[in-house]
Design an enzyme around this catalytic site. Structure first.
Site, PDB file in Angstrom:
ATOM      1  N   LYS A 206     -13.307   2.737  -1.938  1.00 29.84           N
ATOM      2  CA  LYS A 206     -12.336   2.541  -0.853  1.00 29.84           C
ATOM      3  C   LYS A 206     -10.915   2.618  -1.411  1.00 29.84           C
ATOM      4  CE  LYS A 206     -11.200  -1.766   0.534  1.00 29.84           C
ATOM      5  NZ  LYS A 206      -9.772  -2.079   0.515  1.00 29.84           N
ATOM      6  N   ASN A 207     -10.675   1.962  -2.531  1.00 28.81           N
ATOM      7  CA  ASN A 207      -9.298   1.831  -3.037  1.00 28.81           C
ATOM      8  C   ASN A 207      -8.805   3.060  -3.784  1.00 28.81           C
ATOM      9  OD1 ASN A 207      -9.215  -0.574  -1.777  1.00 28.81           O
ATOM     10  ND2 ASN A 207      -9.301  -1.834  -3.616  1.00 28.81           N
TER      11      ASN A 207
ATOM     12  N   CYS B 107      -1.110 -11.517   4.452  1.00 32.49           N
ATOM     13  CA  CYS B 107      -2.504 -11.446   4.912  1.00 32.49           C
ATOM     14  C   CYS B 107      -3.193 -12.707   4.418  1.00 32.49           C
ATOM     15  CB  CYS B 107      -3.199 -10.188   4.382  1.00 32.49           C
ATOM     16  SG  CYS B 107      -3.621 -10.320   2.665  1.00 32.49           S
TER      17      CYS B 107
ATOM     18  N   ARG C 109       1.798 -11.017  -0.155  1.00 29.39           N
ATOM     19  CA  ARG C 109       1.726  -9.568  -0.361  1.00 29.39           C
ATOM     20  C   ARG C 109       3.094  -8.886  -0.229  1.00 29.39           C
ATOM     21  NH1 ARG C 109      -3.673  -8.172   0.451  1.00 29.39           N
ATOM     22  NH2 ARG C 109      -3.282  -6.357  -0.884  1.00 29.39           N
TER      23      ARG C 109
ATOM     24  N   ASP D  79     -10.895  -8.543  -7.252  1.00 24.34           N
ATOM     25  CA  ASP D  79     -11.750  -8.185  -6.107  1.00 24.34           C
ATOM     26  C   ASP D  79     -13.216  -8.544  -6.334  1.00 24.34           C
ATOM     27  OD1 ASP D  79      -9.941  -5.147  -5.147  1.00 24.34           O
ATOM     28  OD2 ASP D  79      -9.502  -7.275  -4.912  1.00 24.34           O
TER      29      ASP D  79
ATOM     30  N   ARG E 298     -14.858  -3.373   6.607  1.00 17.46           N
ATOM     31  CA  ARG E 298     -13.642  -2.718   6.101  1.00 17.46           C
ATOM     32  C   ARG E 298     -13.895  -2.131   4.713  1.00 17.46           C
ATOM     33  NH1 ARG E 298      -8.202  -5.967   6.877  1.00 17.46           N
ATOM     34  NH2 ARG E 298      -7.614  -3.989   5.954  1.00 17.46           N
TER      35      ARG E 298
HETATM   36  C1  EPZ Z   1      -4.572  -3.410  -4.481  1.00 17.68           C
HETATM   37  O1  EPZ Z   1      -3.734  -4.171  -3.619  1.00 17.68           O
HETATM   38  C2  EPZ Z   1      -5.946  -3.395  -3.836  1.00 17.68           C
HETATM   39  N1  EPZ Z   1      -5.874  -2.733  -2.544  1.00 17.68           N
HETATM   40  C3  EPZ Z   1      -6.452  -4.824  -3.681  1.00 17.68           C
HETATM   41  O2  EPZ Z   1      -7.773  -4.761  -3.135  1.00 17.68           O
HETATM   42  C4  EPZ Z   1      -6.540  -5.459  -5.067  1.00 17.68           C
HETATM   43  O3  EPZ Z   1      -6.968  -6.801  -4.941  1.00 17.68           O
HETATM   44  C5  EPZ Z   1      -5.146  -5.407  -5.730  1.00 17.68           C
HETATM   45  O4  EPZ Z   1      -4.677  -4.039  -5.773  1.00 17.68           O
HETATM   46  C6  EPZ Z   1      -5.172  -5.947  -7.159  1.00 17.68           C
HETATM   47  O5  EPZ Z   1      -6.082  -5.212  -7.923  1.00 17.68           O
HETATM   48  C7  EPZ Z   1      -5.947  -1.375  -2.495  1.00 17.68           C
HETATM   49  O6  EPZ Z   1      -6.064  -0.705  -3.505  1.00 17.68           O
HETATM   50  C8  EPZ Z   1      -5.903  -0.760  -1.135  1.00 17.68           C
HETATM   51  P1  EPZ Z   1      -0.963  -5.349  -6.196  1.00 17.68           P
HETATM   52  P2  EPZ Z   1      -2.131  -4.213  -3.865  1.00 17.68           P
HETATM   53  O7  EPZ Z   1       0.278  -4.692  -5.748  1.00 17.68           O
HETATM   54  O8  EPZ Z   1      -1.680  -2.914  -4.369  1.00 17.68           O
HETATM   55  C9  EPZ Z   1       2.216  -8.808  -6.285  1.00 17.68           C
HETATM   56  C10 EPZ Z   1      -9.461  -5.193  -1.593  1.00 17.68           C
HETATM   57  O9  EPZ Z   1     -10.123  -6.213  -1.363  1.00 17.68           O
HETATM   58  N2  EPZ Z   1       3.160  -7.797  -5.769  1.00 17.68           N
HETATM   59  O10 EPZ Z   1      -1.627  -4.883  -7.466  1.00 17.68           O
HETATM   60  O11 EPZ Z   1      -1.504  -4.762  -2.653  1.00 17.68           O
HETATM   61  C11 EPZ Z   1       1.127  -9.163  -5.292  1.00 17.68           C
HETATM   62  O12 EPZ Z   1       1.578 -10.161  -4.408  1.00 17.68           O
HETATM   63  C12 EPZ Z   1      -7.966  -5.310  -1.817  1.00 17.68           C
HETATM   64  O13 EPZ Z   1      -9.925  -4.023  -1.679  1.00 17.68           O
HETATM   65  C13 EPZ Z   1       4.518  -8.092  -5.745  1.00 17.68           C
HETATM   66  O14 EPZ Z   1       4.940  -9.175  -6.137  1.00 17.68           O
HETATM   67  O15 EPZ Z   1      -2.046  -5.305  -5.034  1.00 17.68           O
HETATM   68  C14 EPZ Z   1       0.025  -9.651  -6.193  1.00 17.68           C
HETATM   69  O16 EPZ Z   1       0.283 -10.995  -6.552  1.00 17.68           O
HETATM   70  C15 EPZ Z   1      -7.486  -6.748  -1.695  1.00 17.68           C
HETATM   71  N3  EPZ Z   1       5.373  -7.157  -5.275  1.00 17.68           N
HETATM   72  C16 EPZ Z   1       0.158  -8.782  -7.440  1.00 17.68           C
HETATM   73  O17 EPZ Z   1       1.493  -8.249  -7.395  1.00 17.68           O
HETATM   74  C17 EPZ Z   1       4.952  -5.932  -4.835  1.00 17.68           C
HETATM   75  O18 EPZ Z   1       5.792  -5.103  -4.430  1.00 17.68           O
HETATM   76  C18 EPZ Z   1      -0.798  -7.616  -7.499  1.00 17.68           C
HETATM   77  O19 EPZ Z   1      -0.700  -6.928  -6.276  1.00 17.68           O
HETATM   78  C19 EPZ Z   1       3.568  -5.646  -4.874  1.00 17.68           C
HETATM   79  C20 EPZ Z   1       2.693  -6.593  -5.355  1.00 17.68           C
END
Ligand code: EPZ
Length: 429
Positions: free
Chosen positions: A22-23, A126, A131, A316, A408
């Site tokens: 999915k990701n 969320c 996020r 995840d 999802r």
């Molecule tokens: C991706 O989300 C995945 N989603 C998530 O999977 C996964 O848990 C996550 O990466 C971490 O591996 C998809 O790929 C569609 P991040 P993403 O940006 O990109 C902070 C699932 O269940 N952050 O790596 O949103 C954030 O708050 C989903 O399939 C900022 O501070 O995650 C978090 O604490 C859930 N500023 C950390 O970084 C930003 O601009 C990592 O988030 C972006 C993120």
């Protein structure tokens, strides 16, 4: 609203197919915006989030057709998407869409790169955390975009397109790395991304971009170097197998006991998680076609883990591993370092008899001799599947409500599990 009924206690035997990730599928669909040619994606998982993103992309002018067939009841083939963004007809991603599917916020970078402008709703928080998207905006600014926030929307402009630059992420972000990569692919000049996320899904997108004509070095490392191109061509790319689905089913086999081959799974995509699983007393071996997971008798050893960006233990899979640890022969500590609120499954697991204490970013799980089935509530995608794993272990019947969360991210979950002997069924309506 659909529910899932599970009667626990069955061992899992046989084999099940692992779907496309999915990701990876989500950013790959978004990459269509970077070219006016046709992008063909194979092994796309049949998931609610993917179908919704395809509808969102249609707003921007992406035409798509889908070829999909089920080879056999359990030999699910992914779908093949043919996508073409000949002209971008709308550079706005509206709140009602982005709020339903966070990853649609990721259209910002390709719209800016291709059209020099974009108006994308902020995704909002969320269940698992606030996020933020500040790192996405940092990357776009570094590539020369002017960014304003107006009434809940990111209004971005890049007259003359994006310009290559150095982007240094203060913390690892999967989504922001995707944004930087997609933007840099069409930027003028060279971009270096430091502290890039190294998730296999990032590598999969980078490999697809190279097929489209992008010039990218450092794939799989935390430093990516991209030479921007004037345009990208169409290509054909097969989505890599879903490591989170594979890890989830491996933990389900460890939980119930049994012997299952996960067709298409690759050890290297989730080695830290599988190494931890082996320490619990589960055998995981590579076969010609995937991974064989076995636990026959024997206790579940308590193992403590801490989530980290790839190649660390994936956040995840945290909820799924916790479900397994509820029946361990001792106490384990699970620390969640990525998201600030990713323990919603704890209260639901407690309803089944689990003994878990929360303290800050850690959960102490004291293994119990048995879980007892009960009605529980799914809250987010991965938390809901941890309840499935617990239900498979519990004595009696577990009813999981709000299973739309499951749909999802897991393709025909109950079909794959019942094909291996689980007593699990979906009650519709
Ligand atoms: C991706 O989300 C995945 N989603 C998530 O999977 C996964 O848990 C996550 O990466 C971490 O591996 C998809 O790929 C569609 P991040 P993403 O940006 O990109 C902070 C699932 O269940 N952050 O790596 O949103 C954030 O708050 C989903 O399939 C900022 O501070 O995650 C978090 O604490 C859930 N500023 C950390 O970084 C930003 O601009 C990592 O988030 C972006 C993120």
């Amino acid at each position: 609203m659909d529910r899932i009924k599970i009667t626990g206690g069955q061992r899992l035997e046989g084999s099940l197919p692992i779907s496309g990730a999915k990701n990876a599928a989500l950013p790959l669909l978004i990459a269509t915006l970077l070219t006016s040619d046709r992008l063909t994606l194979k092994n796309v998982p049949n998931l609610a989030d993917v179908a919704l993103l395809a509808r969102i992309l249609r707003n921007h002018g992406v035409d798509h057709s889908i070829e999909g067939k089920r080879a056999s009841p359990n030999g699910l083939m992914g779908e093949t998407y043919h996508l073409t963004a000949r002209d971008i007809v709308d550079t706005t991603a509206p709140y009602e869409m982005v709020s339903r599917m966070r990853a649609s916020f990721w259209v910002l970078a390709p719209l800016l790169a291709r059209c020099g402008q974009a108006r994308v709703s902020l995704p909002g928080g969320c269940a698992i955390g606030t996020r933020p998207v500040d790192l996405h905006l940092l990357a776009m600014k570094q590539l020369g975009a002017e960014i304003d926030i107006d009434a809940g929307y990111v209004v971005a402009r890049a007259k003359g397109g994006l310009r290559g630059n150095r982007i240094v992420f203060p913390k690892v972000s999967v989504g922001a790395t995707h944004a930087a990569l997609l933007g840099a692919a069409l930027a003028r000049g060279e971009t270096v991304i430091d502290n890039a996320a190294r998730e296999p899904e990032i590598c999969d997108v980078a490999h697809c971009l190279i097929k489209m004509g992008a010039l990218i070095d450092g794939i799989g490392t935390s430093t990516l170097r991209i030479q921007g191109r004037d345009r990208l061509e169409g290509a054909t790319h097969t989505v890599l197998p879903d490591r989170i689905e594979a890890g989830t089913f491996a933990m389900a086999v460890a939980a119930t006991g049994g012997d299952v081959v996960l067709e298409g799974a690759r050890y290297a995509l989730l080695d830290t998680a599988l190494d931890a699983l082996k320490k619990t007393g589960t055998e995981v071996t590579e076969t010609e076609t995937g991974l064989r997971v076995r636990r026959n008798g024997g206790s579940i050893e308590p193992i403590s883990v801490e989530t980290q960006p790839f190649p660390g233990f994936p956040t995840d899979l945290q909820a799924q591993f916790m479900a397994l640890m509820t029946r361990a022969s001792g106490t384990s500590v699970i620390r969640e370092t990525i998201f600030e609120n990713r323990f919603m499954h704890v209260q639901e697991l407690a309803r089944l008899g689990a003994e878990i204490q929360l303290h800050g970013d850690s959960a102490t799980v004291k293994g119990v001799k048995r879980l007892t089935g009960a009605p529980v509530m799914a809250t987010d995608l991965r938390a809901s599947v941890s309840l499935v794993i617990a239900g498979l272990m519990a004595d009696g019947e577990t009813m999981i409500n709000r299973v739309y969360h499951l749909d999802r991210g897991f393709e025909r979950l109950e079909e794959k599990l019942s094909g291996c002997g689980a007593q699990i069924e979906r009650l519709t309506g």
